[in-house]
Design an enzyme around this catalytic site. Structure first.
Site, PDB file in Angstrom:
ATOM      1  N   GLU A 235      -8.243 -11.658  38.148  1.00  0.00           N
ATOM      2  CA  GLU A 235      -8.928 -10.844  39.139  1.00  0.00           C
ATOM      3  C   GLU A 235     -10.283 -11.403  39.554  1.00  0.00           C
ATOM      4  OE1 GLU A 235      -9.029  -6.727  38.034  1.00  0.00           O
ATOM      5  OE2 GLU A 235      -6.838  -6.538  38.154  1.00  0.00           O
TER       6      GLU A 235
ATOM      7  N   PRO B 169      -5.034  12.685  28.646  1.00  0.00           N
ATOM      8  CA  PRO B 169      -4.112  13.041  27.560  1.00  0.00           C
ATOM      9  C   PRO B 169      -3.349  14.341  27.774  1.00  0.00           C
ATOM     10  CG  PRO B 169      -6.401  13.400  26.896  1.00  0.00           C
ATOM     11  CD  PRO B 169      -6.443  12.674  28.204  1.00  0.00           C
ATOM     12  N   GLY B 170      -3.741  15.144  28.763  1.00  0.00           N
ATOM     13  CA  GLY B 170      -2.976  16.353  29.034  1.00  0.00           C
ATOM     14  C   GLY B 170      -1.713  16.091  29.838  1.00  0.00           C
TER      15      GLY B 170
ATOM     16  N   GLU C 139      -1.293   7.280  28.511  1.00  0.00           N
ATOM     17  CA  GLU C 139      -1.966   5.996  28.692  1.00  0.00           C
ATOM     18  C   GLU C 139      -3.160   5.859  27.754  1.00  0.00           C
ATOM     19  OE1 GLU C 139      -4.061   3.135  32.061  1.00  0.00           O
ATOM     20  OE2 GLU C 139      -3.879   5.278  32.451  1.00  0.00           O
TER      21      GLU C 139
ATOM     22  N   GLU D 116      -4.259  -6.276  45.812  1.00  0.00           N
ATOM     23  CA  GLU D 116      -5.224  -7.265  45.327  1.00  0.00           C
ATOM     24  C   GLU D 116      -5.601  -8.294  46.383  1.00  0.00           C
ATOM     25  OE1 GLU D 116      -3.416  -8.870  41.860  1.00  0.00           O
ATOM     26  OE2 GLU D 116      -3.920  -7.155  40.600  1.00  0.00           O
TER      27      GLU D 116
ATOM     28  N   LEU E  23      -2.303  -3.730  33.106  1.00  0.00           N
ATOM     29  CA  LEU E  23      -1.340  -3.156  32.175  1.00  0.00           C
ATOM     30  C   LEU E  23      -1.057  -4.088  31.005  1.00  0.00           C
ATOM     31  CD1 LEU E  23       1.339  -1.813  34.678  1.00  0.00           C
ATOM     32  CD2 LEU E  23      -0.432  -0.483  33.530  1.00  0.00           C
TER      33      LEU E  23
ATOM     34  N   ARG F 269       6.846  20.315  28.072  1.00  0.00           N
ATOM     35  CA  ARG F 269       5.649  19.545  28.401  1.00  0.00           C
ATOM     36  C   ARG F 269       6.074  18.286  29.158  1.00  0.00           C
ATOM     37  NH1 ARG F 269       3.772  23.576  27.937  1.00  0.00           N
ATOM     38  NH2 ARG F 269       2.167  24.370  26.508  1.00  0.00           N
TER      39      ARG F 269
ATOM     40  N   ALA G 128      -9.072  -4.852  35.236  1.00  0.00           N
ATOM     41  CA  ALA G 128      -8.193  -4.112  34.327  1.00  0.00           C
ATOM     42  C   ALA G 128      -6.748  -4.429  34.660  1.00  0.00           C
ATOM     43  CB  ALA G 128      -8.449  -2.608  34.445  1.00  0.00           C
TER      44      ALA G 128
ATOM     45  N   GLU H 171      -6.561 -10.790  32.565  1.00  0.00           N
ATOM     46  CA  GLU H 171      -6.983  -9.988  33.711  1.00  0.00           C
ATOM     47  C   GLU H 171      -8.315 -10.472  34.286  1.00  0.00           C
ATOM     48  OE1 GLU H 171      -5.216  -7.855  35.312  1.00  0.00           O
ATOM     49  OE2 GLU H 171      -3.563  -7.946  33.880  1.00  0.00           O
TER      50      GLU H 171
ATOM     51  N   ARG I 269      -6.936   2.381  46.196  1.00  0.00           N
ATOM     52  CA  ARG I 269      -6.064   3.100  45.271  1.00  0.00           C
ATOM     53  C   ARG I 269      -5.360   4.202  46.025  1.00  0.00           C
ATOM     54  NH1 ARG I 269      -4.874  -0.211  41.236  1.00  0.00           N
ATOM     55  NH2 ARG I 269      -6.685  -0.873  40.009  1.00  0.00           N
TER      56      ARG I 269
END
Length: 208
Positions: free
Chosen positions: A101, A119-120, A124, A148, A82, A41, A80, A97, A68
Site C-alpha cells: 500500500e 464484537p456485537g 473480526e 486501491e 486481511l 445471534r 491494513a 501490507e 469505503r
C-alpha cells in the site's frame, strides 16, 4: 478485581451459515442464555486483519485515503489488510501490507494494540503494529486494483491526527485506535516497552 478480558463460550444448540462471500460469511448461532432460554445471534465471520501505524523520524504517520463503499465516504486510514491464510504470521502480513500500500519497509516493529472491531456483530480481530525506522522499499511497486487504484498517500503529524480524531473528522477504527494508543504508550512506559512484534495473539494464533 482484575480488569481483563477472559475466554468464555456459551453452549450453542445449532448453527447455520445463510451467506458465504469471497472473504467473509454470515453465521447464525442458537445460543443458550444464562436463564436457560435460547436466542439466535447473527454475526459476520471474519479471517482477521492487521494494520500498521508507520511512524517516521519527523513524528508523522503514514496514512492513505481510500473510498469505503459501505459507509459512502473516502476515509483516511493506516495501511491494513486481511489475514488471507489461516494461521498466517501477522507480522509478515503487516510487512506485506506496508509494502503493497505504501512501498515502504520498516526496521523496528512492535505490537501497538489488539482489538475486536465490532464484537456485537462480527468476530473480526485486528492486530495493530507500530512500525519505525522507515525507508523506501526496493523492487517494483505493487499493482493496485479496485478501490486501491484511487488511493492517496500522505504523512501527517501525530498531533494533527489526534486533533482530527477528537474533532470527529477522522473515523477509521484502526487509525483512531492506533493513534490514541500511540499517545497513551508515550505517556506510559514508552514505545520501547510495547510488546514484541511476535507476541502471542490468542484471538488469531499463528506459527512463528
Amino acid at each position: 478485581m482484575t480488569i481483563k478480558d477472559t475466554p468464555e463460550e456459551w453452549e450453542i444448540r445449532g448453527t447455520r451459515t445463510p451467506f458465504t462471500g469471497a472473504k467473509t460469511s454470515m453465521r447464525t448461532d442458537e445460543v443458550v442464555m444464562p436463564d436457560g432460554s435460547v436466542s439466535a445471534r447473527d454475526y459476520q465471520v471474519h479471517p482477521g486483519s492487521v494494520a500498521v501505524l508507520a511512524l517516521d523520524e519527523e513524528d508523522r504517520v503514514l496514512v492513505i485515503r481510500q473510498y469505503r463503499h459501505p459507509v459512502r465516504q473516502r476515509l483516511w486510514e493506516i495501511p491494513a489488510g486481511l489475514l488471507d491464510v489461516p494461521g498466517e504470521n501477522p507480522l509478515h502480513a503487516a510487512q506485506r501490507e506496508l509494502y503493497e500500500e505504501a512501498h515502504v519497509k520498516a526496521e523496528d516493529w512492535r505490537v501497538l494494540t489488539d482489538v475486536y472491531t465490532t464484537p456485537g456483530g462480527c468476530d473480526e480481530a485486528v492486530r495493530i503494529f507500530l512500525a519505525r525506522e522507515l525507508s523506501e522499499a526496493q523492487g517494483e511497486r505493487f499493482a493496485a486494483e479496485h478501490e486501491e487504484t484511487d488511493m492517496e498517500l500522505a504523512r501527517v503529524p501525530v498531533d494533527e491526527l489526534v486533533r482530527g480524531v477528537l474533532a470527529g473528522e477522522l473515523h477509521n477504527n484502526c487509525l483512531v485506535v492506533g493513534v490514541l494508543s500511540l499517545v497513551a504508550a508515550r505517556r506510559g512506559e514508552g514505545l520501547d516497552a510495547l510488546r514484541p512484534a511476535l507476541a502471542p495473539w490468542p484471538a488469531r494464533p499463528f506459527a512463528s
